[in-house]
Design a protein around this motif. Structure first.
Motif, PDB file in Angstrom:
ATOM      1  N   ALA A   1      12.143  44.469 -51.438  1.00 28.73           N
ATOM      2  CA  ALA A   1      11.671  43.425 -50.939  1.00 28.73           C
ATOM      3  C   ALA A   1      10.009  43.507 -51.079  1.00 28.73           C
ATOM      4  CB  ALA A   1      11.810  43.399 -49.318  1.00 28.73           C
ATOM      5  N   ALA A   2       9.344  42.516 -50.864  1.00 30.84           N
ATOM      6  CA  ALA A   2       7.963  42.291 -50.866  1.00 30.84           C
ATOM      7  C   ALA A   2       7.163  41.594 -49.635  1.00 30.84           C
ATOM      8  CB  ALA A   2       7.553  41.788 -52.186  1.00 30.84           C
ATOM      9  N   ALA A   3       6.208  42.100 -49.323  1.00 35.06           N
ATOM     10  CA  ALA A   3       5.480  41.436 -48.153  1.00 35.06           C
ATOM     11  C   ALA A   3       3.851  41.240 -48.627  1.00 35.06           C
ATOM     12  CB  ALA A   3       5.608  42.190 -46.860  1.00 35.06           C
TER      13      ALA A   3
ATOM     14  N   MET B   1       1.315  45.118 -45.608  1.00 30.71           N
ATOM     15  CA  MET B   1       2.209  45.957 -44.409  1.00 30.71           C
ATOM     16  C   MET B   1       2.232  45.279 -43.171  1.00 30.71           C
ATOM     17  SD  MET B   1       3.153  48.654 -45.822  1.00 30.71           S
ATOM     18  CE  MET B   1       3.122  50.237 -45.291  1.00 30.71           C
ATOM     19  N   GLY B   2       3.373  45.218 -42.474  1.00 24.81           N
ATOM     20  CA  GLY B   2       3.385  44.625 -41.077  1.00 24.81           C
ATOM     21  C   GLY B   2       3.573  43.337 -41.022  1.00 24.81           C
ATOM     22  N   THR B   3       3.791  42.437 -42.197  1.00 19.66           N
ATOM     23  CA  THR B   3       4.084  40.972 -42.084  1.00 19.66           C
ATOM     24  C   THR B   3       5.701  40.999 -42.668  1.00 19.66           C
ATOM     25  OG1 THR B   3       3.298  40.615 -44.329  1.00 19.66           O
ATOM     26  CG2 THR B   3       1.601  40.264 -42.752  1.00 19.66           C
ATOM     27  N   ALA B   4       6.153  39.927 -42.650  1.00 19.73           N
ATOM     28  CA  ALA B   4       7.421  39.543 -42.948  1.00 19.73           C
ATOM     29  C   ALA B   4       7.710  40.152 -44.459  1.00 19.73           C
ATOM     30  CB  ALA B   4       7.820  38.162 -42.592  1.00 19.73           C
ATOM     31  N   TRP B   5       8.877  40.322 -44.398  1.00 19.31           N
ATOM     32  CA  TRP B   5       9.167  40.772 -45.956  1.00 19.31           C
ATOM     33  C   TRP B   5       9.610  39.441 -46.514  1.00 19.31           C
ATOM     34  CZ3 TRP B   5       7.619  44.942 -47.853  1.00 19.31           C
ATOM     35  CH2 TRP B   5       7.368  45.989 -46.715  1.00 19.31           C
TER      36      TRP B   5
END
Length: 119
Positions: free
Chosen positions: A97-99, A102-106
């Protein structure tokens, strides 16, 4: 836009190792946080490991800490998950998965690769 394709899954005996790879396309890959999740039959998808865009910050689920290692190669647009000392309970479909941060939705997900661990 980021496209993700996982590979490297398979059948391994308990105690063995596997190395999963995730190939990413899209020019934003190098700025994205990346992660691995997994989902076993009848269970919810769960977090496994994550890495910041630079690879300088990583995090792991307690269940895999000390056995799994996440890494990334931004020059090759890939991330890997080295899995050692595999246990039957590690068997699952593993997703990359990618976002954006860091800390945001995947936001982006691959199709998954199956890992089977025999006891």
């Amino acid at each position: 836009q980021v496209q993700l394709v996982e590979s490297g899954g398979g059948l391994v005996q308990a105690g063995g190792s596997l190395r999963l790879s995730c190939a990413a396309s899209g020019r934003s890959f190098r700025t994205y946080a990346m992660a691995w999740f997994r989902q076993a039959p009848g269970k919810e998808r769960e977090f496994v490991a994550r890495t910041s865009w630079s690879g300088g910050s990583t995090g792991y689920a307690d269940s895999v800490k000390g056995r799994f290692t996440i890494s990334r190669d931004n020059a090759k647009n890939t991330i890997t998950l080295q899995m050692n000392s595999l246990k039957p309970e590690d068997a699952a479909v593993y997703y990359c998965a990618a976002a954006p941060n860091m800390g945001t939705a995947w936001t982006y997900w691959g199709q998954g690769t199956q890992v089977t661990v025999s006891s």
